[in-house]
Design a protein around this motif. Structure first.
Motif, PDB file in Angstrom:
ATOM      1  N   ASP A  88      29.716   3.372  -0.104  1.00  0.00           N
ATOM      2  CA  ASP A  88      28.749   4.101  -0.923  1.00  0.00           C
ATOM      3  C   ASP A  88      27.614   3.156  -1.341  1.00  0.00           C
ATOM      4  N   ASP A  89      26.717   3.656  -2.191  1.00  0.00           N
ATOM      5  CA  ASP A  89      25.517   2.884  -2.534  1.00  0.00           C
ATOM      6  C   ASP A  89      25.820   1.663  -3.403  1.00  0.00           C
ATOM      7  N   GLN A  90      27.064   1.502  -3.839  1.00  0.00           N
ATOM      8  CA  GLN A  90      27.461   0.302  -4.567  1.00  0.00           C
ATOM      9  C   GLN A  90      28.358  -0.599  -3.717  1.00  0.00           C
ATOM     10  N   GLY A  91      28.504  -0.272  -2.422  1.00  0.00           N
ATOM     11  CA  GLY A  91      29.293  -1.111  -1.522  1.00  0.00           C
ATOM     12  C   GLY A  91      30.784  -0.898  -1.625  1.00  0.00           C
ATOM     13  N   ARG A  92      31.221   0.255  -2.129  1.00  0.00           N
ATOM     14  CA  ARG A  92      32.655   0.504  -2.326  1.00  0.00           C
ATOM     15  C   ARG A  92      33.182   1.496  -1.292  1.00  0.00           C
ATOM     16  N   HIS A  93      34.502   1.408  -1.039  1.00  0.00           N
ATOM     17  CA  HIS A  93      35.136   2.299  -0.054  1.00  0.00           C
ATOM     18  C   HIS A  93      36.628   2.321  -0.349  1.00  0.00           C
TER      19      HIS A  93
ATOM     20  N   ARG B  81      44.161   2.231  -3.769  1.00  0.00           N
ATOM     21  CA  ARG B  81      43.561   0.985  -3.310  1.00  0.00           C
ATOM     22  C   ARG B  81      42.106   1.213  -2.915  1.00  0.00           C
ATOM     23  N   TYR B  82      41.250   0.276  -3.329  1.00  0.00           N
ATOM     24  CA  TYR B  82      39.839   0.331  -3.000  1.00  0.00           C
ATOM     25  C   TYR B  82      39.384  -1.045  -2.525  1.00  0.00           C
ATOM     26  N   LEU B  83      38.223  -1.091  -1.902  1.00  0.00           N
ATOM     27  CA  LEU B  83      37.626  -2.359  -1.509  1.00  0.00           C
ATOM     28  C   LEU B  83      36.124  -2.272  -1.734  1.00  0.00           C
ATOM     29  N   HIS B  84      35.499  -3.423  -1.841  1.00  0.00           N
ATOM     30  CA  HIS B  84      34.044  -3.451  -1.883  1.00  0.00           C
ATOM     31  C   HIS B  84      33.554  -4.671  -1.129  1.00  0.00           C
ATOM     32  N   ILE B  85      32.341  -4.581  -0.610  1.00  0.00           N
ATOM     33  CA  ILE B  85      31.732  -5.675   0.144  1.00  0.00           C
ATOM     34  C   ILE B  85      31.132  -6.654  -0.851  1.00  0.00           C
ATOM     35  N   VAL B  86      31.603  -7.908  -0.809  1.00  0.00           N
ATOM     36  CA  VAL B  86      31.320  -8.860  -1.879  1.00  0.00           C
ATOM     37  C   VAL B  86      29.823  -9.136  -2.007  1.00  0.00           C
ATOM     38  N   THR B  87      29.121  -9.288  -0.889  1.00  0.00           N
ATOM     39  CA  THR B  87      27.699  -9.657  -0.941  1.00  0.00           C
ATOM     40  C   THR B  87      26.780  -8.445  -0.806  1.00  0.00           C
ATOM     41  N   TRP B  88      27.271  -7.289  -1.199  1.00  0.00           N
ATOM     42  CA  TRP B  88      26.516  -6.049  -0.995  1.00  0.00           C
ATOM     43  C   TRP B  88      25.134  -6.116  -1.639  1.00  0.00           C
TER      44      TRP B  88
ATOM     45  N   PRO C  94      18.981  -7.584 -15.886  1.00  0.00           N
ATOM     46  CA  PRO C  94      20.048  -8.553 -15.589  1.00  0.00           C
ATOM     47  C   PRO C  94      20.153  -8.827 -14.109  1.00  0.00           C
ATOM     48  N   GLU C  95      20.595 -10.026 -13.772  1.00  0.00           N
ATOM     49  CA  GLU C  95      20.870 -10.369 -12.386  1.00  0.00           C
ATOM     50  C   GLU C  95      22.161  -9.702 -11.963  1.00  0.00           C
ATOM     51  N   PRO C  96      22.357  -9.459 -10.652  1.00  0.00           N
ATOM     52  CA  PRO C  96      23.639  -8.889 -10.197  1.00  0.00           C
ATOM     53  C   PRO C  96      24.790  -9.777 -10.611  1.00  0.00           C
ATOM     54  N   SER C  97      25.823  -9.145 -11.197  1.00  0.00           N
ATOM     55  CA  SER C  97      26.951  -9.917 -11.702  1.00  0.00           C
ATOM     56  C   SER C  97      27.961 -10.108 -10.594  1.00  0.00           C
ATOM     57  N   VAL C  98      27.644 -10.975  -9.634  1.00  0.00           N
ATOM     58  CA  VAL C  98      28.547 -11.273  -8.518  1.00  0.00           C
ATOM     59  C   VAL C  98      29.037 -12.691  -8.685  1.00  0.00           C
TER      60      VAL C  98
END
Length: 306
Positions: free
Chosen positions: A36-41, A87-94, A178-182
Motif C-alpha cells: 500500500d501507499d505506506q509500504g505495508r503488505h 502477520r504483516y510486513l513492510h519495506i524498510v526503505t519505502w 518531521p523527518e521520516p521516522s525510519v
C-alpha cells in the motif's frame, strides 16, 4: 490493487539485493507494486505467491516463504505481528525511495519497530506532499504575514519568517515537518544498511565499528567460497548466524566457526555445534609416557590370577 512504483537504477548494484537469491529479488521488486501507499503488505506466503507468481506455479508458497526469510535477513523488509495477531510486513526503505502523490491512509497496522506510533499510519507530510497540516510555532504557511517570532531551535536563528514558495527542506529547517521516522535497524535483525545500492562510507547509516551483522558475516562467507552457494542454503545459514548473534556469541567465534563450516561443506544446522567447538574445545595434550614398573602388590594388581 497493484500500483505503479519506482525502481531506481541503483537497485541493480545494491549489495543488500545481491545477498539474496534471484527469486527473492523478484519477490522484493514485486512487493513494491503490491504494497500500500505506506509500504505495508500481509505477511502471508500464499497471498504473495498468488499475486506475484500466479503464472509460475513451480514457485510454490513454500518457496515464497524462503524468499521472504532471505529479504528479512538482508534487512530489506521487516516482518511483525499486528494487534489482530496476523502477520504483516513492510519495506524498510519505502519512504526513501517511493514518493507517493496524495497517499491513501493504510488499512494495515504499523510496524512497532519503525513507525513513530505503533499501529498508526504515517502522516502525508512524511512523504513530501504539500497537504495542509498543522505546523508548530515558528513555521509559517505560504501567504501568511511575515511576523518575526523566536526561533524554535538554535539552528533556525537568523532565518527570515514568512517567505513565500518555501520548499519542504526549508520547512524542516524551521522545525516544521518531521523527518521520516525510519530507524537504522530492527532490534531482531541487527544493524542494517538501509539505502539500496549504497556502500558503507562511515556515515550515520554504516554499522558501528564494534558491531557485526548477520548479513556482513554471510557476505564474508560468500566472498571466501570458490562458487556462490545456493540461495536457500545462504538463507538458512543467515538465520542461524542471526540467532547466534542474538544469543550474544562473539563475532570472532562466529567467524572461526563459519571458516570451519565452509572448509568442511557442512549443513547450516551444524553451525551451532561448530561455534561450541570453537568456544569450548580444549587443546590436545600429548599423553605422558610412563615407564613400566613391576607392581609392589602382585595380588592386588592381577587379582590372584598369576
Amino acid at each position: 490493487m497493484a500500483r505503479i512504483r519506482t525502481i531506481k537504477p541503483e537497485a541493480f548494484v545494491s549489495e543488500s539485493l545481491a545477498a539474496v537469491s534471484l527469486t527473492a529479488e523478484r519477490t522484493f521488486l514485486g512487493l513494491l507494486t503490491q504494497a500500500d501507499d505506506q509500504g505495508r503488505h500481509r505477511d502471508h506466503a500464499a497471498i504473495v505467491a498468488g499475486q506475484l507468481w500466479v503464472l509460475r506455479p513451480e514457485h510454490t508458497p513454500s518457496d515464497v516463504e524462503t524468499d521472504l526469510a532471505q529479504l528479512s535477513d538482508a534487512g530489506l523488509i521487516c516482518r511483525y505481528t499486528g494487534p489482530d495477531d496476523k502477520r504483516y510486513l513492510h519495506i524498510v526503505t519505502w519512504h526513501q525511495h517511493q514518493k507517493i502523490n496524495r497517499p491513501s491512509v493504510s488499512r494495515l497496522p504499523g510496524c512497532p519497530h519503525h513507525d513513530a506510533r505503533a499501529g498508526a499510519a504515517p502522516s502525508v507530510t512524511r512523504v513530501g506532499v504539500t497537504e495542509s497540516s498543522p505546523l508548530p510555532p515558528g513555521a509559517l504557511r505560504e501567504g501568511t504575514p511575515a511576523i518575526r517570532e523566536p526561533a524554535p531551535n538554535p539552528g533556525a536563528e537568523g532565518e527570515s519568517a514568512g517567505q513565500n514558495g518555501f520548499t519542504p527542506s526549508s520547512v524542516r529547517s524551521h522545525g516544521g515537518l518531521p523527518e521520516p521516522s525510519v530507524k537504522p535497524h530492527c532490534p531482531d535483525l541487527g544493524p542494517k544498511i538501509m539505502d539500496l545500492g549504497s556502500t558503507p562510507s562511515g556515515g550515520a547509516s554504516a554499522p558501528a565499528p564494534d558491531t557485526v551483522s548477520a548479513q556482513q558475516l554471510i557476505t564474508e562467507y560468500v566472498a571466501a567460497c570458490n562458487h556462490r552457494p545456493p540461495g536457500d542454503f545462504l538463507g538458512h545459514l543467515g538465520r542461524q548466524v542471526r540467532k547466534l548473534l542474538d544469543e550474544g556469541v562473539a563475532p570472532a567465534h562466529l567467524r572461526a566457526a563459519l571458516e570451519r563450516h565452509r572448509a568442511k561443506g557442512m549443513h547450516p544446522s551444524s553451525l551451532p555445534s561448530l561455534v561450541n567447538e570453537v568456544m569450548n574445545a580444549t587443546p590436545n595434550t600429548p599423553a605422558v609416557h610412563r615407564p613400566w614398573t613391576n607392581p609392589t602388590d602382585v595380588a592386588a594388581a592381577y587379582g590372584d590370577e598369576l
